[in-house]
Design a protein around this motif. Structure first.
Motif, mmCIF file in Angstrom:
data_model
loop_
_atom_site.group_PDB
_atom_site.id
_atom_site.type_symbol
_atom_site.label_atom_id
_atom_site.label_comp_id
_atom_site.label_asym_id
_atom_site.label_seq_id
_atom_site.Cartn_x
_atom_site.Cartn_y
_atom_site.Cartn_z
ATOM 1 N N LEU A 58 -23.684 -13.216 33.496
ATOM 2 C CA LEU A 58 -23.425 -13.183 31.778
ATOM 3 C C LEU A 58 -24.448 -12.535 31.028
ATOM 4 N N VAL A 59 -24.252 -11.359 30.571
ATOM 5 C CA VAL A 59 -25.363 -10.507 30.073
ATOM 6 C C VAL A 59 -24.999 -10.662 28.612
ATOM 7 N N VAL A 60 -26.094 -11.090 27.717
ATOM 8 C CA VAL A 60 -26.129 -11.171 26.345
ATOM 9 C C VAL A 60 -27.252 -10.295 25.696
ATOM 10 N N ASP A 61 -27.051 -9.423 24.765
ATOM 11 C CA ASP A 61 -27.838 -8.581 24.141
ATOM 12 C C ASP A 61 -28.721 -9.733 23.161
ATOM 13 N N ALA A 62 -29.891 -9.678 23.396
ATOM 14 C CA ALA A 62 -30.850 -10.716 22.354
ATOM 15 C C ALA A 62 -30.849 -10.123 21.064
ATOM 16 N N SER A 63 -30.671 -9.166 20.914
ATOM 17 C CA SER A 63 -30.607 -8.710 19.495
ATOM 18 C C SER A 63 -29.202 -9.028 18.676
ATOM 19 N N GLN A 64 -27.992 -9.319 19.556
ATOM 20 C CA GLN A 64 -27.051 -9.225 18.901
ATOM 21 C C GLN A 64 -26.173 -10.681 19.080
ATOM 22 N N GLY A 65 -26.634 -11.574 20.331
ATOM 23 C CA GLY A 65 -26.413 -12.794 20.560
ATOM 24 C C GLY A 65 -24.949 -12.823 20.961
ATOM 25 N N ILE A 66 -24.260 -14.036 21.081
ATOM 26 C CA ILE A 66 -22.938 -14.093 21.654
ATOM 27 C C ILE A 66 -21.954 -13.364 20.833
ATOM 28 N N GLN A 67 -20.907 -12.489 21.288
ATOM 29 C CA GLN A 67 -20.069 -11.913 20.686
ATOM 30 C C GLN A 67 -18.694 -12.230 21.356
ATOM 31 N N ALA A 68 -17.751 -11.594 20.557
ATOM 32 C CA ALA A 68 -16.230 -12.214 21.045
ATOM 33 C C ALA A 68 -16.041 -11.755 22.443
ATOM 34 N N GLN A 69 -16.183 -10.631 23.004
ATOM 35 C CA GLN A 69 -15.931 -10.413 24.464
ATOM 36 C C GLN A 69 -16.808 -11.158 25.441
ATOM 37 N N THR A 70 -18.225 -11.554 24.817
ATOM 38 C CA THR A 70 -18.765 -12.452 25.917
ATOM 39 C C THR A 70 -18.101 -13.918 26.099
#
Ligand code: GTP
Length: 591
Positions: free
Chosen positions: A101-113
């Motif tokens: 489960l890849v999460v962009d550390a500058s964006q955080g959890i997003q809807a498709q996450t």
């Protein structure tokens, strides 16, 4: 390889959080790709994917990972991140035991996450949380960690921090795959393979991606598609490493491809189970729920005689894209097909693939949702606004449950947008101290327009959104028709809420005035509700013949003008006496 040394995993993430980049790094780290074969984003094979920088089709690649305790066979299944392609994600997930489960550390959890995570949890996959892009100055590792800990209930130490760009942390990812993802298991003697993807290759025929759940498949085996009840011989089995590589066999737990050289492209469909004729399995594996199209549009060849070629192209594309629906349709535009798509991006991509891969020139009519129209004696399904009957008891429209995530300072903006789009708020919660998750029920028709763009612009790009189909609800809807030069152009008709009919009719006509090029005569454009005209504009005629003006003049200028006209012609359709460009049919989406 033995079952204990196989790991099947996928990468799931919100769009642009770095799946493809991480996939490339994993391939690099295992030296899967010879230096001369390197190209950016190896897994995105289609031209369109490369150009748009998005992943459309899931791909499966096998790499060997040697460690002190043995050599591991890692099967990576890449998945797309865009909301339109969620069905591809669920297929890939069914072929795996684990998910990064890849999460962009500058964006955080997003809807498709969230959407992808829930799919993976439904299939009991082992989840390995990864924070990516830690090299970015904007990366906020503590905040993103807090969100993941809150969401997954994991120990912060179990979250792997990486940069797929620099390669930092990638070795830890490989070890986590081996150590945390369970190896596949098999229970049956008889061969069963799940077809999780399939495409048509002009040279090799139908190539199907298979996850062998039980038994073994070898070249030359006589096999059967259990649901389709069709038999054929396997011409080749193999895997992608990352190029197609023939193998003597595929065994339980492995992922690879099979080529059956079918003439009938319908036979080996995604979701079907392959078994051996000699020793057939008793029960097919659970397939996939059919993805339901939500957006409908008519596709018409700009040249009338391309109708049969379009039919053939659609059948071939459907093999690769089971969610694509089509049936013949006849309108003022001539003979074409009413097609169903999973969303507007899907529609755009299908049109583009048909044009590029099958050398067709197409026009798509104004997109529509699917409506249930209740009549005295039946419920009629309407996917084409021009089919809306004059009298009916009620109309029901599709409603989705949407998840919107964004920083708390934008909550007001998101709420007012949802309100304007006839949304009903269902919930609101904080996913961390700074970010909020809103839940809304929204009519699908209001979000297949420019909802996403509007959301992005009002939240400076910080909010993300995903949705699931909820059901049909009664609504007060009317049809707005467009009359061009006295003819109703059915392909421009739209269905809208009564409260918005005047506004939308007026805006549509104004937009069409800009988009329909001047012709040799004056072109009146009207919007009408029933017999009542609600808006009117006129496209004025040319004053002079454009070409005549250039005669005797600069030859290159004339050629340029002709070329411009030719290029412009590609996506134009003669409707009655007027040439209408593709953008005009999409105008209703951007009012
Ligand atoms: P889709 O396939 O479209 O869903 O996107 P994706 O999740 O595969 O994202 P992709 O790998 O295409 O990365 C998106 C962008 O982020 C690209 O411009 C990458 O170069 C960039 N990117 C990916 N990983 C990193 C990273 O670790 N650091 C930085 N700085 N940029 C990264």
């Amino acid at each position: 390889s033995t079952l204990e040394n196989i790991r099947n995993f996928c990468i799931i993430a919100h769009i642009d959080h770095g799946k493809s980049t991480l996939a490339d790094r994993l391939l690099d780290a295992t030296h899967a790709v010879a230096e001369r074969d390197r190209m950016d984003q190896i897994l995105d094979t289609m031209d369109i994917e490369r150009e748009r920088g998005i992943t459309i089709k899931a791909q499966a690649v096998r790499v060997l990972y040697p460690r002190e305790d043995g050599e591991y066979n890692l099967n990576l299944i890449d998945t797309p991140g865009h909301v339109d392609f969620a069905y591809e994600v669920s297929r890939a997930i069914a072929a795996c035991e684990g998910a990064l489960l890849v999460v962009d550390a500058s964006q955080g959890i997003q809807a498709q996450t969230l959407a992808n995570l829930y799919l993976a949890m439904e299939h009991d996959l082992e989840i390995i949380p990864i924070l990516n892009k830690i090299d970015l100055p904007m990366a906020d590792v503590p905040a993103a960690t807090e969100e993941l800990v809150e969401l997954l209930g994991v120990d912060p130490d179990d979250i792997i921090k990486i940069s797929a760009k620099t390669g930092q942390g990638v070795p830890e990812v490989l070890d986590a795959i081996v150590d945390r993802v369970p190896h596949p298991e098999t229970t049956e003697e008889e061969t069963r393979g799940l077809v999780f993807d399939s495409y048509y290759d002009p040279y090799r025929g139908v190539v199907s991606l298979v996850r062998l759940v039980d038994g073994e498949l070898k070249k030359g085996d006589e096999v059967k598609a259990m649901r389709a009840d069709e038999r054929f011989e396997l011409l080749e089995v193999g895997c992608y490493s990352p190029k197609p590589t023939a193998l003597p066999s595929l065994r339980a737990g492995e992922v690879g491809y099979v080529i059956a050289g079918l003439k009938d492209i319908e036979a080996l469909r995604v979701g079907d189970t392959v078994t051996r004729v000699a020793q057939p399995a008793e029960k097919a594996l659970p397939g996939y729920a059919q993805a339901l199209p939500t957006v409908f549009s008519g596709l018409y060849p700009t040249e009338g005689d391309d109708f049969e070629r379009l039919r053939d192209a659609l059948s071939k594309l459907q093999l690769n894209d089971a969610s694509l629906f089509f049936e013949p349709e006849n309108s003022k535009m001539g003979f074409g097909f009413r097609c169903g798509f999973l969303g507007l991006l899907h529609m755009e991509i299908v049109q583009e693939r048909l044009e590029r891969e099958f050398d067709l020139d197409l026009i798509a009519s104004s997109p529509s949702a699917r409506y249930e129209v209740v009549m005295e004696d039946e419920v009629r399904i309407v996917t084409n606004p021009s089919d809306l009957p004059e009298a009916y008891l009620e109309i029901r429209e599709p409603v989705v449950r949407a998840t919107l995530i964004g920083p708390k300072e934008y909550v007001g903006q998101v709420m007012s947008l949802c309100h304007e789009r006839r949304g009903v708020q269902v919930g609101m919660e904080y996913i961390s101290s700074r970010r909020v998750q809103l839940t809304y029920d929204l009519p699908l028709a209001e979000i297949i327009t420019d909802f996403f763009d509007a959301l992005k612009s009002r939240t400076k790009g910080y909010a993300s959104f995903d949705y699931d189909f909820k059901g049909y609800e009664v609504s007060d809807l009317v049809k707005v028709e467009v009359i061009v030069s006295g003819d109703i152009v059915d392909a421009l008709s739209i269905i809208v809420h009564r409260d918005k009919a005047y506004y939308r009719g007026r805006a549509l006509v104004e937009k069409l005035k800009e988009l329909i090029p001047r012709q040799q005569f004056e072109v009146p454009i009207q919007a009408a509700m029933g017999k009542r005209v609600i808006a009117r504009e006129t496209v004025r005629a040319y004053r002079k013949d454009v070409i005549a003006k250039c005669y005797g003049g600069d030859i290159t200028r004339k050629r340029k003008l002709l070329e411009k006209q030719k290029a412009g012609k590609r996506r134009m359709k003669q409707v009655g006496s007027v040439e209408i460009p593709q953008e005009a049919f999409l105008a209703a989406l951007k009012l």
